[in-house]
Design a protein around this motif. Structure first.
Motif: not given
Length: 221
Positions: A54, A58, A60-62, A96, A176, A178
């Motif tokens: 982000n 940090q 986030g999802d993976w 992000a 995910l 983006s």
């Protein structure tokens, strides 16, 4: 007021980094080496991860995209929480963005390397190795997944195009999402909110559910 037009881009993801917006600095890992409890995993392994970092840096999802040894994957998940990241940057601001992470584990010590997230599914095209691959390009699937639930973007002020990258997992859920091109805040948020609610049929490779990489372009007029 505007009308949002959208076209699903079914691309051959060879050299995908070149289609990202010029001037974009991708996220990257700040810490490259780490240690872990060797008792939790005694072998040697490579684990490939795709993730979103982000704007605050940090994780986030993976998703674990593949590994040379499934037994190493729980350790890899612990290691991911230990790493520090730099967010993507665009025109001096933080964004992000997607990130590919290569983890090398051996005897309690490891190294993490950054790569372009969408390059993982290319570099991991099945080869005669013991690597377990879980993420595939659309052209490698039995058929293109069917969009079962479509939510259009909300009406927002502004015009332009936004390109999103996302993965569709084994259940057909979007993971995910983006922005990879077109960074207008209002348009990007509308596109992200819409795609996050989409639902697909499960991607299939040789009849088994897998995860697939997608790109979607939205044109706001």
């Amino acid at each position: 007021m505007h009308r949002a037009a959208f076209l699903l881009l079914v691309l051959a993801f060879t050299g995908c980094a070149s289609v990202s917006q010029r001037g974009l600095e991708n996220p990257h890992i700040e810490t490259s080496s780490f240690s872990y409890d060797a008792g939790t995993y005694r072998g040697e392994a490579e684990v490939y991860v795709v993730a979103v970092v982000n704007a605050q840096g940090q994780l986030g999802d993976w998703l674990i995209a593949g590994s040379s040894d499934p037994a190493a994957e729980p350790v890899a998940e612990q290691v991911l929480r230990m790493l520090y990241f730099h967010p993507a940057r665009w025109q001096g601001g933080r964004q992000a963005g997607p990130l590919g992470i290569l983890l090398y584990l051996a005897g309690g010590q490891g190294v993490a390397a950054s790569t372009v997230a969408d390059a993982l599914s290319v570099s991991m095209t099945p080869r005669p190795t013991d690597r377990m691959v879980r993420i595939f390009q659309l052209e490698q699937l039995d058929a293109t997944p069917v969009l079962l639930k479509h939510v259009p973007p909300a009406r927002v002020e502004g015009r332009g195009a936004v390109t999103l990258q996302f993965w569709v997992d084994e259940s057909g859920a979007v993971r995910l999402p983006s922005v990879v091109a077109g960074f207008d805040d209002g348009l990007s948020r509308a596109a992200l909110d819409a795609v996050s609610q989409w639902k697909f049929s499960a991607p299939l490779k040789a009849g088994r559910p897998v995860t697939a990489l997608f790109r979607q372009q939205f044109e706001f007029r």
